[in-house]
Structure formats: C-alpha cells, structure tokens
Write a protein that holds these residues in place. Sequence first.
Motif, PDB file in Angstrom:
ATOM      1  N   CYS A  32       0.987  -0.942   0.011  1.00 37.42           N
ATOM      2  CA  CYS A  32       0.081   0.066  -0.031  1.00 37.42           C
ATOM      3  C   CYS A  32       0.781   1.088   0.008  1.00 37.42           C
ATOM      4  O   CYS A  32       0.712   2.107  -0.875  1.00 37.42           O
ATOM      5  N   THR A  33       1.896   1.339   0.751  1.00 37.56           N
ATOM      6  CA  THR A  33       2.794   2.526   1.051  1.00 37.56           C
ATOM      7  C   THR A  33       3.415   2.729  -0.313  1.00 37.56           C
ATOM      8  O   THR A  33       3.657   3.969  -0.768  1.00 37.56           O
TER       9      THR A  33
ATOM     10  N   ALA B 265       1.261   4.016  -2.927  1.00 36.49           N
ATOM     11  CA  ALA B 265       0.838   5.426  -2.493  1.00 36.49           C
ATOM     12  C   ALA B 265       1.892   6.359  -2.950  1.00 36.49           C
ATOM     13  O   ALA B 265       1.675   7.566  -3.526  1.00 36.49           O
TER      14      ALA B 265
ATOM     15  N   PRO C 182      -1.809   8.601  -3.315  1.00 36.40           N
ATOM     16  CA  PRO C 182      -2.105   7.985  -1.798  1.00 36.40           C
ATOM     17  C   PRO C 182      -3.452   7.118  -2.095  1.00 36.40           C
ATOM     18  O   PRO C 182      -3.678   6.258  -1.619  1.00 36.40           O
TER      19      PRO C 182
ATOM     20  N   TRP D 184      -4.246   5.143  -4.510  1.00 36.61           N
ATOM     21  CA  TRP D 184      -3.976   3.720  -4.820  1.00 36.61           C
ATOM     22  C   TRP D 184      -3.342   2.967  -3.621  1.00 36.61           C
ATOM     23  O   TRP D 184      -3.438   1.559  -3.440  1.00 36.61           O
ATOM     24  N   GLY D 185      -2.894   3.557  -2.364  1.00 36.48           N
ATOM     25  CA  GLY D 185      -2.407   2.704  -1.302  1.00 36.48           C
ATOM     26  C   GLY D 185      -3.612   2.327  -0.539  1.00 36.48           C
ATOM     27  O   GLY D 185      -3.832   1.313  -0.134  1.00 36.48           O
TER      28      GLY D 185
ATOM     29  N   ALA E 252       3.909   2.907   6.978  1.00 37.94           N
ATOM     30  CA  ALA E 252       4.201   4.154   6.223  1.00 37.94           C
ATOM     31  C   ALA E 252       5.153   5.188   7.058  1.00 37.94           C
ATOM     32  O   ALA E 252       5.875   5.763   6.228  1.00 37.94           O
TER      33      ALA E 252
ATOM     34  N   ARG F 170       3.794  12.929  -0.893  1.00 44.33           N
ATOM     35  CA  ARG F 170       2.913  11.942  -1.188  1.00 44.33           C
ATOM     36  C   ARG F 170       2.791  11.061   0.132  1.00 44.33           C
ATOM     37  O   ARG F 170       1.674  10.707   0.636  1.00 44.33           O
TER      38      ARG F 170
ATOM     39  N   TYR G 176      -0.527  10.468   2.388  1.00 46.03           N
ATOM     40  CA  TYR G 176      -0.991   9.165   2.430  1.00 46.03           C
ATOM     41  C   TYR G 176      -1.299   8.840   4.150  1.00 46.03           C
ATOM     42  O   TYR G 176      -2.351   8.398   4.522  1.00 46.03           O
TER      43      TYR G 176
ATOM     44  N   SER H   9      -4.427  10.643   5.064  1.00 38.91           N
ATOM     45  CA  SER H   9      -5.484   9.687   4.466  1.00 38.91           C
ATOM     46  C   SER H   9      -5.929   8.466   5.451  1.00 38.91           C
ATOM     47  O   SER H   9      -6.943   8.303   5.641  1.00 38.91           O
TER      48      SER H   9
END
Length: 308
Positions: free
Chosen positions: A224-225, A228, A233, A235-236, A265, A295, A299, A302
């Motif tokens: 995920c990270t 992102a 972000p 897409w993470g 993260a 980014r 992330y 978010s």
Amino acid sequence: MTDHDGTGGVRPLTLAWVGRHLDIGERVVKTEALHGGITAEMRRVTVGRRDGGTRVLVLRTFVDAAHAALLTGTGVPAPGLVAVDHRAVHCEYPSLLMTHLAGRTVLEDAGVEARVPLLARQLVAIHAVRSAPAERPPQYVTLTTADTVVTPKGADAATWAAAVDVIRGPAPPYEGRFLHRDFHPGNVLFDMPPPGPAAFRITGTVDWAAASWGPADLDVAHCCTNLALLHGPAWGLRFAEVYEEAGGVPAATSSERLYWHVRDALAFSEEVQQVSLPWRGAGRTELTARILGERLDAYVTSLMDAPG
C-alpha cells in the motif's frame, strides 16, 4: 534496466563459484548489472551452452538467506535456487545463484488499475503458503519506533504526532502467515503482450531475502505504501480493499489494520531518499525525495482520516 560489462563486473572467486555450478561444457559469457534494487547487487548471468545456445541465471550478492525454495509446488512463481554461499566460503561476499524469470518490473502510472488486482491476487497466494513450524522463515522484524520517525517538511505536525502515537503501543495479536516482507511493484515481474493492460500477467515475484513469518497486514501495508508513493495516496488505500476482495484476510478490526498500515508508512519517513533513487533510475525521474515526502504526508493523513 541493465549495464553490460562482459564478465568483469563479477569478482574472481564469485565467478569461479558460479562456474562450478554450471553443467559440463557451459561457461559464463556475459554479465549485466540489474538496477533498481536497494539491498543487494543483482546481475543477469548469460551462460553459453555446449550446443551453442545460451541460458540465463541471476546472481545476487549480499544476501542473508534464500526462502523461495519453500514456494516450490505452491503455484507462486519465484526464482529457483541453483546454489547459495551463505557465509562467503567460496565467494568474496555471500551470494545466491538462481534461475532467471521472464518479464519486467512495471512502475509507470499507465495501466496501474489493471495491475493492482494482479498484485493483490499474487499476495493472497503468497499468504496461503503453508509450511511446518520447523521450515518456516524467521519471525518478522520491524525497526521503526516512535522515536525514529522523521516528519516530512511541511507536514501537519498534529496528524503525524497522532500517527506516531498509534505505534507506541504493543503490536496487535495476529495469525501468522508466510510473508514476502518486501512485496511491491518493484519486486514483481510482468509479461505485457499486446493488445494492452488487459493482457497483463505476473511471471514472478523476486527478492525473497527478507521472507519471514508474521501478520498478513504487514505485507499488505508495505505494498500500500509503495503504491501510494508511486501512483498517489488513493492507490495505497485501494490496494487494501482489492486484497480483501481477492480473498485476503486482514486483521479483524479497523484499529488493528490501522496499526500495521501506519507502522509501515512511518517507516518510509526514514528512507524517502533511498527509495527515490532506484525509482528515478528506472525511469520515474519525477519522483524526487520532495515529491515522495509530500505523497507520504498525504497518505499518512488519509490513513488517519479514514473512517473506522
């Protein structure tokens, strides 16, 4: 990405060790540096055969262990082990010789929506690998602590302080799974035949040196990270959803999932510059340390703002 250098790029003892693991009549005719890795030196080794043809192996140095052998017969495509010199008895440095897989890494934004489900299904398959306790890789390790986190310049201090507080406590309970421990697009090979993204398929997952046993969420969070930072972000956040849609089983509660995602993260806060270099060398020249820091901040924000 490769650099061609004949065989001069491989140290003499290592080259001799490779030669001892070839078939009769074979010889190394060319080596090429493979760029993009962070933790090891990788080289494609072209071997000349007695019949005039060639075959290709991959030489990895500075490797601690080889766990890909546990994947034999599981359906997870991974390099096959040819030989390993764990303690540099024969080579200048610890080395691993393995089979070469077709395909290439894909880091560009184009086609990411088609690749993410493939990545998720591949990770689900990895986590489904079963092994006897005596054969399992070592327990996972996380090095980041609340005191080592580096807040990016311009980031919201209160948000990052709250994120750091998430990892101050003990890790949540988990059911152990076989982990790649560095699963991300840079360690996955794709075959991309025409006509386009719909025809993508994964040909292999590489770099198993950090394979370990631990919570599936740790692998999910790491991918995920990376997504992102590579693609933004959103897409993470999306990868975690797609992993579950593909049959993956994350932690039971949102607070437990948040712990692992935030922990991974925040770990990137210490190595944004290190991550930026291979990605830029692979063609993503716009991914400077500053852009990745921005980014990462977005992330983390978010993650902390997500309902749960």
